[in-house]
Design a protein around this motif. Structure first.
Motif, PDB file in Angstrom:
ATOM      1  N   ARG A 277      -4.657 -11.552  15.418  1.00 19.68           N
ATOM      2  CA  ARG A 277      -3.464 -12.007  14.697  1.00 19.68           C
ATOM      3  C   ARG A 277      -3.681 -11.948  13.187  1.00 19.68           C
ATOM      4  O   ARG A 277      -2.767 -11.598  12.433  1.00 19.68           O
ATOM      5  CB  ARG A 277      -3.111 -13.425  15.149  1.00 19.68           C
TER       6      ARG A 277
ATOM      7  N   ARG B  29       1.295 -15.347  24.475  1.00 18.83           N
ATOM      8  CA  ARG B  29       1.956 -16.662  24.506  1.00 18.83           C
ATOM      9  C   ARG B  29       3.414 -16.461  24.121  1.00 18.83           C
ATOM     10  O   ARG B  29       3.822 -16.690  22.983  1.00 18.83           O
ATOM     11  CB  ARG B  29       1.267 -17.617  23.528  1.00 18.83           C
TER      12      ARG B  29
ATOM     13  N   SER C 102       5.753 -19.191  22.068  1.00 14.39           N
ATOM     14  CA  SER C 102       5.455 -19.681  20.728  1.00 14.39           C
ATOM     15  C   SER C 102       6.363 -19.020  19.698  1.00 14.39           C
ATOM     16  O   SER C 102       6.381 -17.791  19.576  1.00 14.39           O
ATOM     17  CB  SER C 102       3.989 -19.381  20.392  1.00 14.39           C
TER      18      SER C 102
ATOM     19  N   ALA D  71       6.065 -18.981  16.419  1.00 12.39           N
ATOM     20  CA  ALA D  71       5.287 -18.310  15.374  1.00 12.39           C
ATOM     21  C   ALA D  71       4.766 -16.964  15.868  1.00 12.39           C
ATOM     22  O   ALA D  71       4.827 -15.950  15.149  1.00 12.39           O
ATOM     23  CB  ALA D  71       4.130 -19.196  14.936  1.00 12.39           C
ATOM     24  N   LEU D  72       4.270 -16.953  17.105  1.00 11.67           N
ATOM     25  CA  LEU D  72       3.759 -15.695  17.646  1.00 11.67           C
ATOM     26  C   LEU D  72       4.895 -14.718  17.949  1.00 11.67           C
ATOM     27  O   LEU D  72       4.723 -13.506  17.858  1.00 11.67           O
ATOM     28  CB  LEU D  72       2.927 -15.957  18.900  1.00 11.67           C
TER      29      LEU D  72
END
Length: 544
Positions: A11, A361, A364, A366-367
């Motif tokens: 990331r 994920r 999420s 943010a992800l």
């Protein structure tokens, strides 16, 4: 599957890649906006901008109509004739313009359609005194059809060939033929891919630079990108360049948004041969129209390629190959190409790995944002054409005069960004497959971090990474747009040297250079396609 540390590294790498791409795109745009703050429409400027924009849209629209207008009947003829001798070679021939540098193709078209070319020689034999002029709108349309008619044919043909044999049996039982067969059976099968091809061709023609620069023939036949180049390279009018760049970005954005509404077919380019039981597949003299159309289309695409080879072999290749100028241009082109390929593959690898990590994920926010940004970043590189990017960097560097390292770095960066979307589309499917196949095994063996990348991931990804790397080198070698603003006696690439030879009417040297450049880039494209089992051809057609 990845460990926590690998997820953090993936990331972080994706964020770094996004920041670098964002800086590379936003910095020149910010400079253009800052320079254009005080740029108003002077006397006659509004009419000039309107004329350039109108011509850009006109030539793109006409090129699209001509390309599709020829591709649709040709596609039908090929679908009706699935087993003629040389069919496979013809389909392969139609893939050649996809990887041919535009400057090389322009030289081949000049050899065939120029004032002293084969076409005008044939017209004079027929007693027609007025020769065909390849310069101006007619030449631009001819060049765009040369590139895009084969592309449209390869996009549309698989849809017809996937029609079940039962369709043709039913059509035969109902006595369908001619327009009824086209309207009720063929057009529904090709409508989706034809619409997608139309949008893609329109965007390619609206952002065309090299072909218009060589064949435009003056102010009356100038597109936005060429006008940007002229405003900075010859007139050094930043205000006009900024206004033209804004219009070009807006036009490209509008076309890309329209293309998002039209999905391209999942399978494009690979053909199996049509059904032999078509009711309209006449034999004998009734096959003559199809045979004639196929033969003329093949000759139209093959003639410039043959002309490049013939005129190139007739040139003094020994003198060219012994020229210090040629080897300096070759070294510069290879250096730029290798550096751009390394940067492009590195950015693609970071973004692909980050998207895979973010997808682990899905809940999420943010992800999810990271995944969306990695996907959008590569597409944004298509939004800003190379000449517009170069214009911003050109102004930032004060014209680049007297500089060497900074302009070279900008050219490398632009070439890397232009090849990035293609490289990602080559690498990402293979990366996903490798992660699914080797992820649990690597964890069970305790192989993580750098050891996993070195021992498992790199060997598994070697073929697609090599494909993307070779493809990026080939794209950079044949590109003129990135170097057009910075090309000089100090920064000399093979396309720039070829353009100089054409501009100084040294056609023999230009022909030799075109042969060497074309042979090199096509060899690299073939190698890239063989490495990736056809992934280059599919990636090229899947954009934007």
């Amino acid at each position: 599957m990845l460990t926590r540390g690998e997820h953090r590294a993936a990331r972080g790498g994706g964020v770094a890649a996004i920041l670098l791409i964002g800086l590379a795109l936003l910095a020149p745009i910010w400079v253009l906006v800052a320079q254009g703050t005080g740029a108003g429409l002077g006397s006659g400027q509004g009419a000039y901008l309107m004329r350039i924009t109108r011509f850009t849209l006109l030539q793109a629209g006409l090129s699209t109509l001509l390309s599709l207008g020829l591709a649709i009947p040709l596609t039908r003829a090929l679908a009706r004739r699935p087993a003629f001798a040389g069919r496979r070679w013809l389909i392969s021939l139609f893939a050649v313009p996809l990887g041919l540098p535009p400057l090389v193709a322009a030289l081949g078209l000049l050899e065939v359609w120029g004032r002293n070319g084969l076409a005008n020689a044939g017209l004079s034999v027929l007693g027609l005194e007025t020769p065909f002029s390849i310069y101006g709108l007619s030449g631009i349309l001819l060049a765009h059809v040369f590139f895009n008619m084969p592309l449209a044919t390869r996009l549309i043909l698989p849809g017809l060939e996937r029609l079940p044999p039962e369709y043709w049996k039913t059509a035969a039982n109902l006595g369908m033929g001619g327009m009824s067969l086209f309207r009720l059976v063929e057009w529904p099968a090709m409508r989706r891919s034809a619409g997608a091809a139309a949008g893609l061709i329109f965007m390619l023609c609206a952002t065309s630079f090299t072909l218009v620069l060589v064949l435009g023939g003056g102010p009356a036949a100038t597109t936005l990108e060429v006008a940007i180049y002229q405003a900075l390279r010859f007139d050094f009018d930043p205000g006009r360049a900024v206004l033209l760049s804004a219009i070009q970005i807006g036009l490209t954005l509008a076309v890309m948004l329209a293309l998002r509404l039209i999905s391209l077919p999942a399978e494009a380019g690979d053909t199996r041969g049509g059904s032999p039981s078509r009711p309209d597949a006449g034999r004998g003299w009734r096959a003559l129209p199809d045979i004639t159309l196929i033969a003329l289309s093949g000759a139209f695409v093959a003639a410039p390629l043959v002309a490049v080879v013939t005129s190139g072999l007739a040139a003094d290749l020994g003198r060219l190959l012994s020229s210090a100028q040629f080897w300096r241009a070759t070294a510069t082109s290879l250096g730029i190409g290798l550096a751009a390929a390394i940067l492009s593959v590195s950015l693609a690898g970071l973004m692909v790995r980050a998207r895979h990590s973010a997808g682990a994920r899905p809940g999420s926010p943010a992800l999810g944002l990271l995944s969306g940004m990695t996907g959008a970043a590569s597409s944004l590189t298509l939004l800003v054409p190379p000449v517009v990017l170069g214009a911003g960097w050109f102004l930032m560097l004060g014209g680049g005069s007297g500089q060497l390292i900074a302009p070279l770095a900008v050219i490398v960066l632009i070439n890397a960004l232009m090849s990035l979307p293609f490289v990602i589309r080559v690498i990402e499917p293979a990366h996903q497959s490798a992660m699914e196949r080797n992820g649990r095994l690597a964890l069970s063996l305790g192989i993580t971090g750098i050891d996993r990348i070195r021992q498992i991931d790199i060997p598994a990804m070697l073929a697609p990474v090599s494909t993307g790397f070779v493809f990026a080198v080939a794209l950079s070698l044949g590109d003129l747009g990135a170097v057009a603003l910075f090309g000089s006696d100090r920064i000399l690439t093979l396309p720039w040297l070829l353009y100089q030879k054409l501009g100084s009417y040294r056609t023999a040297d230009a022909a030799g250079l075109a042969l060497l450049l074309g042979a090199t880039t096509m060899t690299l494209m073939v190698v890239a396609d063989r490495f990736g089992a056809g992934t280059f051809t599919r990636a090229r057609k899947d954009l934007p």
